[in-house]
Scaffold this active site. Sequence first.
Site, PDB file in Angstrom:
ATOM      1  N   HIS A  59      10.919  26.307  -0.464  1.00  0.00           N
ATOM      2  CA  HIS A  59      10.336  26.270  -1.795  1.00  0.00           C
ATOM      3  C   HIS A  59      11.197  25.478  -2.774  1.00  0.00           C
ATOM      4  O   HIS A  59      12.422  25.568  -2.687  1.00  0.00           O
ATOM      5  CB  HIS A  59      10.203  27.722  -2.281  1.00  0.00           C
ATOM      6  N   CYS A 110       5.572  -4.938  15.304  1.00  0.00           N
ATOM      7  CA  CYS A 110       6.060  -3.843  14.453  1.00  0.00           C
ATOM      8  C   CYS A 110       7.102  -4.333  13.450  1.00  0.00           C
ATOM      9  O   CYS A 110       7.003  -4.064  12.253  1.00  0.00           O
ATOM     10  CB  CYS A 110       6.636  -2.740  15.332  1.00  0.00           C
ATOM     11  N   GLY A 144      -9.445  -4.677  13.751  1.00  0.00           N
ATOM     12  CA  GLY A 144      -8.945  -4.268  15.059  1.00  0.00           C
ATOM     13  C   GLY A 144      -8.047  -5.321  15.687  1.00  0.00           C
ATOM     14  O   GLY A 144      -7.907  -6.429  15.181  1.00  0.00           O
ATOM     15  N   GLU A 182       5.633  23.728   2.398  1.00  0.00           N
ATOM     16  CA  GLU A 182       5.559  25.183   2.580  1.00  0.00           C
ATOM     17  C   GLU A 182       4.113  25.670   2.669  1.00  0.00           C
ATOM     18  O   GLU A 182       3.838  26.736   3.214  1.00  0.00           O
ATOM     19  CB  GLU A 182       6.306  25.930   1.463  1.00  0.00           C
ATOM     20  N   SER A 190       8.316  -3.826  20.701  1.00  0.00           N
ATOM     21  CA  SER A 190       8.868  -2.468  20.827  1.00  0.00           C
ATOM     22  C   SER A 190       8.992  -2.036  22.287  1.00  0.00           C
ATOM     23  O   SER A 190      10.068  -1.615  22.729  1.00  0.00           O
ATOM     24  CB  SER A 190       7.967  -1.478  20.085  1.00  0.00           C
ATOM     25  N   LYS A 224       5.078  -3.793   6.452  1.00  0.00           N
ATOM     26  CA  LYS A 224       3.995  -3.043   5.787  1.00  0.00           C
ATOM     27  C   LYS A 224       4.553  -1.901   4.964  1.00  0.00           C
ATOM     28  O   LYS A 224       4.218  -1.723   3.799  1.00  0.00           O
ATOM     29  CB  LYS A 224       3.012  -2.544   6.854  1.00  0.00           C
ATOM     30  N   TYR A 255      -6.672   1.604  10.076  1.00  0.00           N
ATOM     31  CA  TYR A 255      -5.318   1.738   9.518  1.00  0.00           C
ATOM     32  C   TYR A 255      -4.967   0.567   8.578  1.00  0.00           C
ATOM     33  O   TYR A 255      -4.565   0.766   7.440  1.00  0.00           O
ATOM     34  CB  TYR A 255      -4.279   1.682  10.636  1.00  0.00           C
ATOM     35  N   ILE A 256      -5.070  -0.647   9.129  1.00  0.00           N
ATOM     36  CA  ILE A 256      -4.541  -1.790   8.388  1.00  0.00           C
ATOM     37  C   ILE A 256      -5.340  -2.029   7.108  1.00  0.00           C
ATOM     38  O   ILE A 256      -4.768  -2.318   6.054  1.00  0.00           O
ATOM     39  CB  ILE A 256      -4.527  -3.049   9.288  1.00  0.00           C
ATOM     40  N   GLU A 265      10.734 -14.101  24.949  1.00  0.00           N
ATOM     41  CA  GLU A 265       9.945 -13.921  23.716  1.00  0.00           C
ATOM     42  C   GLU A 265       9.881 -15.266  23.014  1.00  0.00           C
ATOM     43  O   GLU A 265      10.922 -15.838  22.684  1.00  0.00           O
ATOM     44  CB  GLU A 265      10.591 -12.848  22.825  1.00  0.00           C
ATOM     45  N   CYS A 301       4.415  -2.561  11.203  1.00  0.00           N
ATOM     46  CA  CYS A 301       4.912  -1.317  10.586  1.00  0.00           C
ATOM     47  C   CYS A 301       6.012  -1.535   9.542  1.00  0.00           C
ATOM     48  O   CYS A 301       5.941  -0.975   8.441  1.00  0.00           O
ATOM     49  CB  CYS A 301       5.483  -0.391  11.657  1.00  0.00           C
ATOM     50  N   GLU A 317      -4.442   0.544   4.456  1.00  0.00           N
ATOM     51  CA  GLU A 317      -3.052   0.372   4.006  1.00  0.00           C
ATOM     52  C   GLU A 317      -2.951  -0.824   3.055  1.00  0.00           C
ATOM     53  O   GLU A 317      -2.304  -0.740   1.997  1.00  0.00           O
ATOM     54  CB  GLU A 317      -2.131   0.193   5.213  1.00  0.00           C
TER      55      GLU A 317
HETATM   56  P1  NDP Z   1      -8.510  -0.137  13.779  1.00  0.00           P
HETATM   57  O1  NDP Z   1      -8.985  -0.112  15.174  1.00  0.00           O
HETATM   58  O2  NDP Z   1      -7.718   0.999  13.248  1.00  0.00           O
HETATM   59  O3  NDP Z   1      -9.728  -0.364  12.801  1.00  0.00           O
HETATM   60  C1  NDP Z   1     -10.581  -1.445  12.931  1.00  0.00           C
HETATM   61  C2  NDP Z   1     -11.622  -1.340  11.851  1.00  0.00           C
HETATM   62  O4  NDP Z   1     -12.405  -2.513  11.810  1.00  0.00           O
HETATM   63  C3  NDP Z   1     -12.577  -0.183  12.074  1.00  0.00           C
HETATM   64  O5  NDP Z   1     -12.890   0.372  10.833  1.00  0.00           O
HETATM   65  C4  NDP Z   1     -13.781  -0.865  12.702  1.00  0.00           C
HETATM   66  O6  NDP Z   1     -14.984  -0.203  12.431  1.00  0.00           O
HETATM   67  C5  NDP Z   1     -13.771  -2.190  11.956  1.00  0.00           C
HETATM   68  N1  NDP Z   1     -14.399  -3.279  12.696  1.00  0.00           N
HETATM   69  C6  NDP Z   1     -14.246  -3.604  13.999  1.00  0.00           C
HETATM   70  N2  NDP Z   1     -14.954  -4.700  14.293  1.00  0.00           N
HETATM   71  C7  NDP Z   1     -15.585  -5.078  13.165  1.00  0.00           C
HETATM   72  C8  NDP Z   1     -16.469  -6.130  12.846  1.00  0.00           C
HETATM   73  N3  NDP Z   1     -16.841  -7.008  13.747  1.00  0.00           N
HETATM   74  N4  NDP Z   1     -16.924  -6.200  11.578  1.00  0.00           N
HETATM   75  C9  NDP Z   1     -16.542  -5.304  10.640  1.00  0.00           C
HETATM   76  N5  NDP Z   1     -15.703  -4.286  10.891  1.00  0.00           N
HETATM   77  C10 NDP Z   1     -15.227  -4.176  12.141  1.00  0.00           C
HETATM   78  O7  NDP Z   1      -7.724  -1.516  13.667  1.00  0.00           O
HETATM   79  P2  NDP Z   1      -6.657  -2.088  12.669  1.00  0.00           P
HETATM   80  O8  NDP Z   1      -6.855  -3.554  12.733  1.00  0.00           O
HETATM   81  O9  NDP Z   1      -6.681  -1.415  11.350  1.00  0.00           O
HETATM   82  O10 NDP Z   1      -5.296  -1.695  13.376  1.00  0.00           O
HETATM   83  C11 NDP Z   1      -5.083  -1.967  14.759  1.00  0.00           C
HETATM   84  C12 NDP Z   1      -4.287  -0.875  15.406  1.00  0.00           C
HETATM   85  O11 NDP Z   1      -2.935  -0.995  15.032  1.00  0.00           O
HETATM   86  C13 NDP Z   1      -4.680   0.529  14.972  1.00  0.00           C
HETATM   87  O12 NDP Z   1      -5.751   1.051  15.708  1.00  0.00           O
HETATM   88  C14 NDP Z   1      -3.428   1.295  15.216  1.00  0.00           C
HETATM   89  O13 NDP Z   1      -3.390   1.691  16.572  1.00  0.00           O
HETATM   90  C15 NDP Z   1      -2.338   0.280  14.941  1.00  0.00           C
HETATM   91  N6  NDP Z   1      -1.782   0.463  13.574  1.00  0.00           N
HETATM   92  C16 NDP Z   1      -1.110   1.608  13.291  1.00  0.00           C
HETATM   93  C17 NDP Z   1      -0.587   1.819  12.036  1.00  0.00           C
HETATM   94  C18 NDP Z   1       0.132   3.076  11.733  1.00  0.00           C
HETATM   95  O14 NDP Z   1       0.530   3.787  12.640  1.00  0.00           O
HETATM   96  N7  NDP Z   1       0.312   3.407  10.441  1.00  0.00           N
HETATM   97  C19 NDP Z   1      -0.701   0.823  10.980  1.00  0.00           C
HETATM   98  C20 NDP Z   1      -1.458  -0.330  11.377  1.00  0.00           C
HETATM   99  C21 NDP Z   1      -1.968  -0.487  12.631  1.00  0.00           C
HETATM  100  P3  NDP Z   1     -15.552   0.997  13.345  1.00  0.00           P
HETATM  101  O15 NDP Z   1     -14.713   2.177  13.067  1.00  0.00           O
HETATM  102  O16 NDP Z   1     -16.952   1.131  12.864  1.00  0.00           O
HETATM  103  O17 NDP Z   1     -15.450   0.526  14.760  1.00  0.00           O
END
Ligand code: NDP
Length: 463
Positions: free
Chosen positions: A437, A43, A262, A442, A15, A51, A178-179, A35, A48, A182
């Site tokens: 409405h 994305c 993450g 609303e 992106s 998904k 998020y992921i 690339e 995105c 979802e």
């Molecule tokens: P996130 O950072 O949103 O969430 C990661 C999750 O994994 C958290 O709940 C975290 O827990 C947990 N976690 C991290 N490390 C460990 C571990 N070692 N063991 C167990 N649990 C762990 O990451 P995602 O992978 O879901 O998504 C990545 C990013 O992509 C998002 O932050 C967002 O910015 C983007 N995204 C946006 C979307 C949207 O706009 N709809 C959709 C998908 C992704 P804790 O909270 O305790 O740290």
Amino acid sequence: MPGYDFDFFVIGGGSGGVRAARMAAGHGARVAIAEDLYLGGTCVNVGCVPKKLMVYASHFSQDFEDAAGFGWDVGPRRHDWAKLIANKDTEIARLNGAYKSILEGPGVTIFRERATLADAHTIAMGDKRVTAESVLIATGGWPDIPDDPGVREHAISSNEVFHLNRLPERVIIVGGGYIAVEFAGVFHGLGAQVTQLYRGPLFLRGFDEDMRVTLAEEMRKSGVDLRFDSVVTRLEKTADGLVAHLQDGSTLTADCVMYATGRKPNTQGLGLEAVGVELGRKGGIVVDDAFRTTVPNIYAVGDVIDRVALTPVALAEGHALADTLYGNTPRGVSYENIPSAVFSQPPIATVGLTEAQARQRFTGGVDVYRSSFRPMKHTMSGRDERTLMKLVVDRETDRVVGCHMVGLDGPEIIQGLAIALNCGATKAQFDRTIGLHPTAAEEFVTMRTKAPDPEDTERQAAE
Ligand code: NDP
């Protein structure tokens, strides 16, 4: 600049990189982009876009239920996973082509190769070397999976989930971001038995607590086995499937284990450190407000700078950089009031501060308005899914500082409210706005009753 092959060389066709490249070329710069994986980046290919298509696909199971309430005889239902994936791939291929066209239109040279930095002005692609006055690193992020025994070997990430050959019957999802939520919804909606494991007491850390609690209730009501304070210590492959060993000594067996724990910036093996580009926490590239790295002619935008990992933010950063460098319009990016949505089922959508953040920031107090109801669409089927909407208001200025919603159509509603927040709208201005409405939206302009203030209650108890 005489002597260089290009004015601007972009590494990474996602992106941020594509937006920067085509805007720079539109401003007249000689631009190239490299690339090696897929045009459109995460994305478009494994994020995105596919998904959201899969969220739509899975939501039909609930829509069929609603349809029956409106008199439709929907008959027996069967989902064809292979067809979903094939149709999704066709759509993604179309978008890959569209990305190629929007680059070629303004004259960007596309290299379908892996590019690394040989020095600050030289890009290496295999045996080839090209030079550029300025370089942009826009290589995005990559799933970050813990190193616990068996996990990297047996679990899938969001890179693989879009290409499974069949819908797994039993799915474990690890993570609470998020992921994870979802895909818990996607797999559940398509008929899999889903267990989601989150290591803390309540998932979606950073979102408004009312939204997190409500979504957890709704997901459990719909049949997702949601377990908090659950930590997987290892994965093991057995004849019956993948066995997750949990810290409390229990085990769970599934056909597929997805880790959504993450993402980390994609900075390894690019030659960044050797040319002097500083990396920060989690390997993200350190940049100033103008997206300049510690090497003056090298810039970075998007997930690789580890600020806000959202597609529209990467687009804004890439666009601002191109305008600054080649469009005679130096500008940065405001990170205030970025709306975001979690496409859970029901979805969460949000802009501005959570109630907790507002209470910390505004010493003069915070007013909170909530509305909870069953969406009209579900009333005929009796489907028991509720919507919660919430406004957070700075009491001293009357400005609305946070809008949050969990429920049907939330993401479509919150985008407009983000404009209102950026304009500094007050609660009185929300109140003066006539509702549309009958909609859920609303409610955002008709909430009049303040929620009891926990700080007042605490004060009264202390007196
Ligand atoms: P996130 O950072 O949103 O969430 C990661 C999750 O994994 C958290 O709940 C975290 O827990 C947990 N976690 C991290 N490390 C460990 C571990 N070692 N063991 C167990 N649990 C762990 O990451 P995602 O992978 O879901 O998504 C990545 C990013 O992509 C998002 O932050 C967002 O910015 C983007 N995204 C946006 C979307 C949207 O706009 N709809 C959709 C998908 C992704 P804790 O909270 O305790 O740290």
